[in-house]
Structure formats: C-alpha cells, structure tokens
Design a protein around this motif. Structure first.
Motif, PDB file in Angstrom:
ATOM      1  N   GLU A   1      -5.837 -16.159  -3.181  1.00 55.04           N
ATOM      2  CA  GLU A   1      -6.366 -17.518  -3.361  1.00 55.04           C
ATOM      3  C   GLU A   1      -5.989 -18.081  -4.726  1.00 55.04           C
ATOM      4  OE1 GLU A   1     -10.578 -17.549  -2.578  1.00 55.04           O
ATOM      5  OE2 GLU A   1     -10.287 -16.913  -0.491  1.00 55.04           O
ATOM      6  N   LEU A   2      -6.088 -17.269  -5.762  1.00 51.85           N
ATOM      7  CA  LEU A   2      -5.723 -17.732  -7.103  1.00 51.85           C
ATOM      8  C   LEU A   2      -4.239 -18.091  -7.175  1.00 51.85           C
ATOM      9  CD1 LEU A   2      -7.809 -15.219  -9.230  1.00 51.85           C
ATOM     10  CD2 LEU A   2      -8.101 -17.721  -9.196  1.00 51.85           C
ATOM     11  N   LEU A   3      -3.390 -17.280  -6.548  1.00 46.10           N
ATOM     12  CA  LEU A   3      -1.956 -17.583  -6.557  1.00 46.10           C
ATOM     13  C   LEU A   3      -1.635 -18.840  -5.758  1.00 46.10           C
ATOM     14  CD1 LEU A   3      -0.292 -14.055  -6.275  1.00 46.10           C
ATOM     15  CD2 LEU A   3      -0.456 -15.529  -8.297  1.00 46.10           C
ATOM     16  N   SER A   4      -2.305 -19.028  -4.639  1.00 48.63           N
ATOM     17  CA  SER A   4      -1.969 -20.183  -3.795  1.00 48.63           C
ATOM     18  C   SER A   4      -2.635 -21.474  -4.260  1.00 48.63           C
ATOM     19  CB  SER A   4      -2.323 -19.898  -2.335  1.00 48.63           C
ATOM     20  OG  SER A   4      -3.719 -19.830  -2.163  1.00 48.63           O
ATOM     21  N   GLN A   5      -3.810 -21.390  -4.904  1.00 49.06           N
ATOM     22  CA  GLN A   5      -4.564 -22.598  -5.197  1.00 49.06           C
ATOM     23  C   GLN A   5      -4.730 -22.933  -6.674  1.00 49.06           C
ATOM     24  OE1 GLN A   5      -8.229 -22.744  -2.925  1.00 49.06           O
ATOM     25  NE2 GLN A   5      -7.313 -21.503  -1.309  1.00 49.06           N
ATOM     26  N   VAL A   6      -4.550 -21.955  -7.560  1.00 48.52           N
ATOM     27  CA  VAL A   6      -4.859 -22.191  -8.971  1.00 48.52           C
ATOM     28  C   VAL A   6      -3.648 -21.993  -9.889  1.00 48.52           C
ATOM     29  CG1 VAL A   6      -6.342 -21.495 -10.906  1.00 48.52           C
ATOM     30  CG2 VAL A   6      -7.255 -21.462  -8.579  1.00 48.52           C
ATOM     31  N   ALA A   7      -2.835 -21.021  -9.616  1.00 52.48           N
ATOM     32  CA  ALA A   7      -1.735 -20.644 -10.528  1.00 52.48           C
ATOM     33  C   ALA A   7      -0.725 -21.768 -10.699  1.00 52.48           C
ATOM     34  CB  ALA A   7      -1.032 -19.398 -10.004  1.00 52.48           C
ATOM     35  N   HIS A   8      -0.211 -21.873 -11.920  1.00 52.17           N
ATOM     36  CA  HIS A   8       0.862 -22.827 -12.222  1.00 52.17           C
ATOM     37  C   HIS A   8       2.100 -22.464 -11.413  1.00 52.17           C
ATOM     38  CE1 HIS A   8      -1.342 -24.507 -15.611  1.00 52.17           C
ATOM     39  NE2 HIS A   8      -1.631 -23.279 -15.980  1.00 52.17           N
ATOM     40  N   ARG A   9       2.921 -23.448 -11.139  1.00 57.25           N
ATOM     41  CA  ARG A   9       4.168 -23.251 -10.410  1.00 57.25           C
ATOM     42  C   ARG A   9       5.336 -23.350 -11.351  1.00 57.25           C
ATOM     43  NH1 ARG A   9       1.114 -21.362  -7.316  1.00 57.25           N
ATOM     44  NH2 ARG A   9       0.893 -21.782  -5.131  1.00 57.25           N
ATOM     45  N   PRO A  10       6.413 -22.669 -11.071  1.00 58.49           N
ATOM     46  CA  PRO A  10       6.607 -21.753  -9.952  1.00 58.49           C
ATOM     47  C   PRO A  10       5.986 -20.396 -10.237  1.00 58.49           C
ATOM     48  CG  PRO A  10       8.598 -21.788 -11.270  1.00 58.49           C
ATOM     49  CD  PRO A  10       7.637 -22.792 -11.886  1.00 58.49           C
ATOM     50  N   LEU A  11       5.708 -19.653  -9.162  1.00 58.76           N
ATOM     51  CA  LEU A  11       5.285 -18.266  -9.312  1.00 58.76           C
ATOM     52  C   LEU A  11       6.497 -17.454  -9.758  1.00 58.76           C
ATOM     53  CD1 LEU A  11       3.122 -17.756  -6.107  1.00 58.76           C
ATOM     54  CD2 LEU A  11       2.361 -18.411  -8.405  1.00 58.76           C
ATOM     55  N   VAL A  12       6.238 -16.316 -10.382  1.00 55.98           N
ATOM     56  CA  VAL A  12       7.300 -15.388 -10.790  1.00 55.98           C
ATOM     57  C   VAL A  12       7.348 -14.284  -9.739  1.00 55.98           C
ATOM     58  CG1 VAL A  12       8.066 -13.756 -12.549  1.00 55.98           C
ATOM     59  CG2 VAL A  12       7.053 -15.941 -13.237  1.00 55.98           C
ATOM     60  N   GLU A  13       8.513 -14.142  -9.119  1.00 56.67           N
ATOM     61  CA  GLU A  13       8.711 -13.120  -8.097  1.00 56.67           C
ATOM     62  C   GLU A  13       9.800 -12.175  -8.563  1.00 56.67           C
ATOM     63  OE1 GLU A  13       8.341 -14.986  -3.944  1.00 56.67           O
ATOM     64  OE2 GLU A  13       9.069 -16.594  -5.259  1.00 56.67           O
ATOM     65  N   LYS A  14       9.550 -10.872  -8.384  1.00 52.24           N
ATOM     66  CA  LYS A  14      10.527  -9.896  -8.849  1.00 52.24           C
ATOM     67  C   LYS A  14      10.344  -8.571  -8.135  1.00 52.24           C
ATOM     68  CE  LYS A  14       7.616  -8.809 -12.864  1.00 52.24           C
ATOM     69  NZ  LYS A  14       7.561  -8.840 -14.328  1.00 52.24           N
ATOM     70  N   THR A  15      11.387  -7.765  -8.215  1.00 52.17           N
ATOM     71  CA  THR A  15      11.306  -6.371  -7.789  1.00 52.17           C
ATOM     72  C   THR A  15      11.385  -5.540  -9.056  1.00 52.17           C
ATOM     73  OG1 THR A  15      12.414  -6.864  -5.699  1.00 52.17           O
ATOM     74  CG2 THR A  15      12.365  -4.550  -6.394  1.00 52.17           C
ATOM     75  N   ARG A  16      10.422  -4.669  -9.231  1.00 49.21           N
ATOM     76  CA  ARG A  16      10.409  -3.775 -10.402  1.00 49.21           C
ATOM     77  C   ARG A  16      10.915  -2.408  -9.958  1.00 49.21           C
ATOM     78  NH1 ARG A  16       5.648  -3.924 -14.408  1.00 49.21           N
ATOM     79  NH2 ARG A  16       7.055  -5.533 -15.192  1.00 49.21           N
ATOM     80  N   HIS A  17      11.980  -1.977 -10.589  1.00 51.54           N
ATOM     81  CA  HIS A  17      12.563  -0.667 -10.335  1.00 51.54           C
ATOM     82  C   HIS A  17      12.139   0.250 -11.476  1.00 51.54           C
ATOM     83  CE1 HIS A  17      15.097  -2.637  -7.335  1.00 51.54           C
ATOM     84  NE2 HIS A  17      15.377  -3.541  -8.244  1.00 51.54           N
ATOM     85  N   VAL A  18      11.609   1.423 -11.128  1.00 54.15           N
ATOM     86  CA  VAL A  18      11.104   2.370 -12.119  1.00 54.15           C
ATOM     87  C   VAL A  18      12.038   3.573 -12.182  1.00 54.15           C
ATOM     88  CG1 VAL A  18       9.141   3.832 -12.756  1.00 54.15           C
ATOM     89  CG2 VAL A  18       8.744   1.612 -11.648  1.00 54.15           C
ATOM     90  N   LEU A  19      12.397   3.958 -13.413  1.00 51.89           N
ATOM     91  CA  LEU A  19      13.225   5.146 -13.603  1.00 51.89           C
ATOM     92  C   LEU A  19      12.864   5.793 -14.927  1.00 51.89           C
ATOM     93  CD1 LEU A  19      16.469   4.167 -15.184  1.00 51.89           C
ATOM     94  CD2 LEU A  19      15.513   2.494 -13.646  1.00 51.89           C
ATOM     95  N   TYR A  20      13.245   7.052 -15.072  1.00 57.38           N
ATOM     96  CA  TYR A  20      12.932   7.819 -16.279  1.00 57.38           C
ATOM     97  C   TYR A  20      14.215   8.278 -16.940  1.00 57.38           C
ATOM     98  CZ  TYR A  20       8.228   7.644 -14.531  1.00 57.38           C
ATOM     99  OH  TYR A  20       7.012   7.180 -14.091  1.00 57.38           O
TER     100      TYR A  20
END
Length: 159
Positions: free
Chosen positions: A75-94
């Motif tokens: 609800e916060l993302l769809s109704q309150v958050a500023h636009r644009p949303l930040v979309e990403k894929t986080r890849h984890v490695l060591y």
C-alpha cells in the motif's frame, strides 16, 4: 544506533557474474528524501522493510531498518511513495571474506549496475576485484534516493 559504512563502485567488467551465490528482486520507494535523510519502503522477494537513513559523508550513515507487514509495504509503495519506484536485482557474492552486493537496476534506471561493500570501519582495507571500476561512494547521483528523483536514464549520457 545503526551505522552503515558502505563503499560503491561502477563495474569495469561482468566477470563478477561467475561468482553470484544468490539474486534477489527488489522494489522500493521513498516516502521522504532530502539531502540529510530518507525514509524508504522496500519489498525484497517475500520480505518488506521500512528504512531510515541519515547521510553523513556518503560512506558513513546512520541507518535503521525494521520489518513491516507485506500488505502495508504494498500500500505504501502504490499509494504514498514518490515516483518512480526503484527496481533492481541484487546479486550477492563473496570475495576475500567480504560480501559484495551488485545492484542491477531496471525501469527508469536500466543500464546502471553498481557494486557495494559494507565495511566495519571507514578505513577498513578490502580486496578490490579486477571487475571493480570507478568509486562512486560520494557521488550523490548514485544514491538510490536520488535515483528515485532523477533516474539514471536522464543523466547517463552526461557521465
């Protein structure tokens, strides 16, 4: 008090892809963001969090993060958050006893890929893999909160 000490880099190659241990899908929006602080809601796969950060010098920040119900986050993302949303894929490695997070951005920030490492102290030494490029830790354009205000697609040609 929560403290985050983080260094950010652009990438010189995609050689990091061979060492990815897991990848996570993220969607996040900012309820508030200015030069001093930000309040963010993030959905990462099946988890939702609210996060408050206070920027000090680009590397050292106060940070507080708490889980919230998934429905509240949606609800916060769809109704309150500023636009644009930040979309990403986080890849984890060591690499050499450190966790690296490689954020591959989508949507209005597509084409941007950033490597991040969290450290125990500002002056902590760490191994720099060959795939690391220019350090951007103090370049405010690359802060996720700023990418939600002025996405990468609008300034990528200028960098």
């Amino acid at each position: 008090m929560g403290i985050e000490i983080e260094r950010k880099f652009l990438l010189a190659s995609d050689a990091w892809k061979d060492d990815v241990e897991k990848s996570l899908n993220m969607r996040q929006g900012y309820l508030s963001h200015d030069a001093q602080s930000s309040v963010r809601v993030r959905i990462c796969d099946d988890r939702a969090d609210i996060n408050v950060k206070s920027t000090r010098d680009g590397i050292y920040r106060l940070e507080y993060e708490y889980p919230i119900p998934m429905q509240d986050a949606q609800e916060l993302l769809s109704q309150v958050a500023h636009r644009p949303l930040v979309e990403k894929t986080r890849h984890v490695l060591y690499v050499a006893d450190h966790c690296w997070e490689i954020d591959e951005f989508h949507g209005d920030n597509a084409g941007l890929i950033v490597a991040e490492i969290e450290l125990a102290s500002v002056d902590e030494r760490f191994y720099r893999p060959d795939w690391l490029g220019e350090e951007i830790s103090t370049d405010a354009r690359y802060y996720n909160s700023n990418l939600s205000k002025l996405p990468y697609k609008y300034w990528a040609e200028d960098s």
